[in-house]
Design an enzyme around this catalytic site. Structure first.
Site, PDB file in Angstrom:
ATOM      1  N   GLY A   1       5.198 -10.178   4.023  1.00  0.00           N
ATOM      2  CA  GLY A   1       5.925 -10.135   5.279  1.00  0.00           C
ATOM      3  C   GLY A   1       5.237 -10.957   6.365  1.00  0.00           C
TER       4      GLY A   1
ATOM      5  N   GLN B   1      -2.542 -12.385   7.662  1.00  0.00           N
ATOM      6  CA  GLN B   1      -2.722 -12.081   6.236  1.00  0.00           C
ATOM      7  C   GLN B   1      -1.959 -13.074   5.366  1.00  0.00           C
ATOM      8  OE1 GLN B   1      -2.558  -7.971   4.364  1.00  0.00           O
ATOM      9  NE2 GLN B   1      -0.445  -8.629   4.049  1.00  0.00           N
TER      10      GLN B   1
ATOM     11  N   MET C   1       0.851  -1.190   0.000  1.00  0.00           N
ATOM     12  CA  MET C   1       0.000   0.000   0.000  1.00  0.00           C
ATOM     13  C   MET C   1       0.894   1.250   0.000  1.00  0.00           C
ATOM     14  SD  MET C   1      -3.478  -0.922   2.007  1.00  0.00           S
ATOM     15  CE  MET C   1      -2.927  -0.523   3.671  1.00  0.00           C
ATOM     16  N   GLY C   2       2.138   1.115  -0.460  1.00  0.00           N
ATOM     17  CA  GLY C   2       3.051   2.262  -0.498  1.00  0.00           C
ATOM     18  C   GLY C   2       3.558   2.611   0.898  1.00  0.00           C
ATOM     19  N   ALA C   3       3.975   3.881   1.067  1.00  0.00           N
ATOM     20  CA  ALA C   3       4.615   4.313   2.324  1.00  0.00           C
ATOM     21  C   ALA C   3       5.733   3.328   2.679  1.00  0.00           C
ATOM     22  CB  ALA C   3       3.592   4.427   3.454  1.00  0.00           C
TER      23      ALA C   3
ATOM     24  N   SER D   1       4.241   0.926   8.300  1.00  0.00           N
ATOM     25  CA  SER D   1       3.935   2.277   7.819  1.00  0.00           C
ATOM     26  C   SER D   1       3.250   3.081   8.908  1.00  0.00           C
ATOM     27  CB  SER D   1       3.035   2.201   6.587  1.00  0.00           C
ATOM     28  OG  SER D   1       3.649   1.402   5.593  1.00  0.00           O
TER      29      SER D   1
ATOM     30  N   GLY E   1      11.215  -2.654   5.753  1.00  0.00           N
ATOM     31  CA  GLY E   1      10.546  -3.953   5.725  1.00  0.00           C
ATOM     32  C   GLY E   1      10.113  -4.307   4.306  1.00  0.00           C
ATOM     33  N   HIS E   2       9.454  -3.352   3.640  1.00  0.00           N
ATOM     34  CA  HIS E   2       9.061  -3.585   2.247  1.00  0.00           C
ATOM     35  C   HIS E   2      10.267  -3.890   1.373  1.00  0.00           C
ATOM     36  CE1 HIS E   2       5.579  -0.888   3.506  1.00  0.00           C
ATOM     37  NE2 HIS E   2       4.955  -1.936   3.004  1.00  0.00           N
TER      38      HIS E   2
ATOM     39  N   HIS F   1       8.935   1.227   3.579  1.00  0.00           N
ATOM     40  CA  HIS F   1       9.999   1.287   4.591  1.00  0.00           C
ATOM     41  C   HIS F   1      10.945   0.107   4.388  1.00  0.00           C
ATOM     42  CE1 HIS F   1       7.665  -1.847   6.478  1.00  0.00           C
ATOM     43  NE2 HIS F   1       6.622  -1.038   6.636  1.00  0.00           N
TER      44      HIS F   1
END
Lengths: 284, 284
Positions: free
Chosen positions: A150, A156, A33-35, A189, A39-40, A37
């Site tokens: 993640g 999820q 979902m963007g934002a 995020s 982790g992404h 960091h």
């Protein structure tokens, strides 16, 4: 450093993937979902280690937010996100508009039972319907060979795995370890919402969870340990605890001590909701 | 006359399709529950006119039957069905077991709103969930270019179209005209349940519907015409009428006289439920 190709439409995305397939290249996907960091970024590095090309979708999915939740204030920073994709060497950013994803007349949802029962669902009843529907769409739009999620969003991850298995979506789901800051706080995020005092409190969450998980792995009573972890979160300064719970690691059903377990928690700091989870080793 | 290749597993089906794709061949699919009649055969001929290869799935899907419905007595005749596939030149029969389609732990459903509202859903509340889930699975297992459905199950055709559009399943949905016997009775596997007396009554259904549709197209009041068609079905000998209704032909929403409409009906003859539908021409 050249930036990623940007696809704003499903047609453009498919044309790009088709060209890669023609060249015999494999494709991984990281839905976000963007934002973005660190982790992404670790998910993208994992994706690039497994496939020739990496697609990152950046789409703040309205259907997984409840009307009371933070859809409008959810951080959006596309320019900075694209710079981070370029850093890691991601080849394609898929940045559709809400109308591209949900055109007029849209009326279908994917509902996953099993691992979606309880935990997040007790507090966000339609969350996983929103996630499962948008992820199945993204997979059918992009048709990657694999996708990286993640472990931070552990439930999820289990729900997406179940969904792909059940609907025969031919995408391998890879769960990547949670990236933490120097104090062990899971990257999120939503950490951007925290002030300095809240950040200090947030950093206790992982300490409390690791300690309870170790005790449970060594034979302590799970119910007592989750209750005392919940009290410890409140004592540390969390304003409310949604849950601290032990589950079997794959199905998220009831845990048996001889199997691998997972300790999962969600708690509030003011108006910010944080989640985290850690493994419970199977007793040898 | 050589028979079709028979795939009992998803893996075997996918291997066959992969080989066809390697050869550059296009693939059409006709999902069925077996008990094949001339209506099914016309769908297969349509499929073979549009693609190089045709897959027919034969699977009596338990999730689209309610506990009170005819799952156990639904006609099963695999040997005869395979002979009919050979007649038409179908290349592959996909005949999975229920366990192959719904393995242990299965927990996902596809729920389509929009065109599934009312009509069949008023009487078979979970029918389209069962259909949408199994059809999405079949499409993701077989990955055909197109699939052919009969207009006889008109609401199902609209629901499957909506589902593919909404989930971005890249399969073109083709609606083929209803095949009728010399008296206009729509072909249906459930016609096999009818005795001679019931068959004579069943053959009035299409006459009543064509007559009402013509009157509505010429300006008669739709509510009056559907009410009188309903009475006519009972007068002809039908034991009960579930609905006779007018809808817009694509969305199945409310009909406006300047658009193309559809007249749909469901009625009972003893313990057998029959459905049919006919077009209402747009007023010029």
């Amino acid at each position: 450093m050249s930036g990623p190709h940007i696809s704003r439409t499903i047609a453009d995305l498919r044309a790009q993937v088709k060209e890669w397939r023609r060249q015999g290249l494999s494709v991984a996907m990281v839905p976000t979902m963007g934002a973005l960091h660190d982790g992404h970024l670790s998910l993208m590095r994992e994706a690039l280690s497994r496939a020739d090309r990496c697609i990152v979708s950046i789409f703040v999915n309205p259907t997984q937010f409840a009307p009371t939740e933070d859809l409008d204030k959810y951080p959006r920073q596309l320019e900075r996100d694209l710079e981070r994709l370029a850093e890691v060497g991601v080849q394609l950013a898929f940045t559709p508009s809400p109308d591209e994803v949900y055109p007029e007349g849209f009326a279908t949802k994917v509902v996953v039972g099993g691992p979606s029962a309880g935990l997040e669902t007790d507090f966000r009843p339609h969350f996983f319907e929103g996630v499962a529907t948008v992820v199945s769409k993204l997979f059918l739009q992009a048709t990657p060979d694999c996708a990286v999620f993640g472990q931070k969003d552990y439930q999820q991850l289990c729900v997406v795995r179940r969904m792909c298995r059940d609907l025969d979506i031919p995408v391998e789901i890879i769960g990547a370890p949670t990236v933490r800051d120097a104090h062990g706080l899971a990257m999120s995020s939503r950490n951007a919402y925290l002030d300095a005092g809240q950040l200090a409190i947030a950093r206790q969450m992982n300490v409390i969870l690791y300690s309870a998980a170790a005790a449970i792995a060594e034979g302590a009573d799970p119910d007592k340990e989750t209750a005392s972890a919940s009290r410890a979160l409140l004592d540390a300064g969390f304003s409310n605890v949604d849950y601290v719970a032990v589950r079997e690691s794959g199905s998220l059903g009831p845990w048996q001590p001889e199997t691998e377990g997972r300790l999962l928690a969600a708690a509030w700091l003011g108006s910010t909701r944080l989640i985290d989870n850690v493994a419970i080793a199977a007793r040898s």
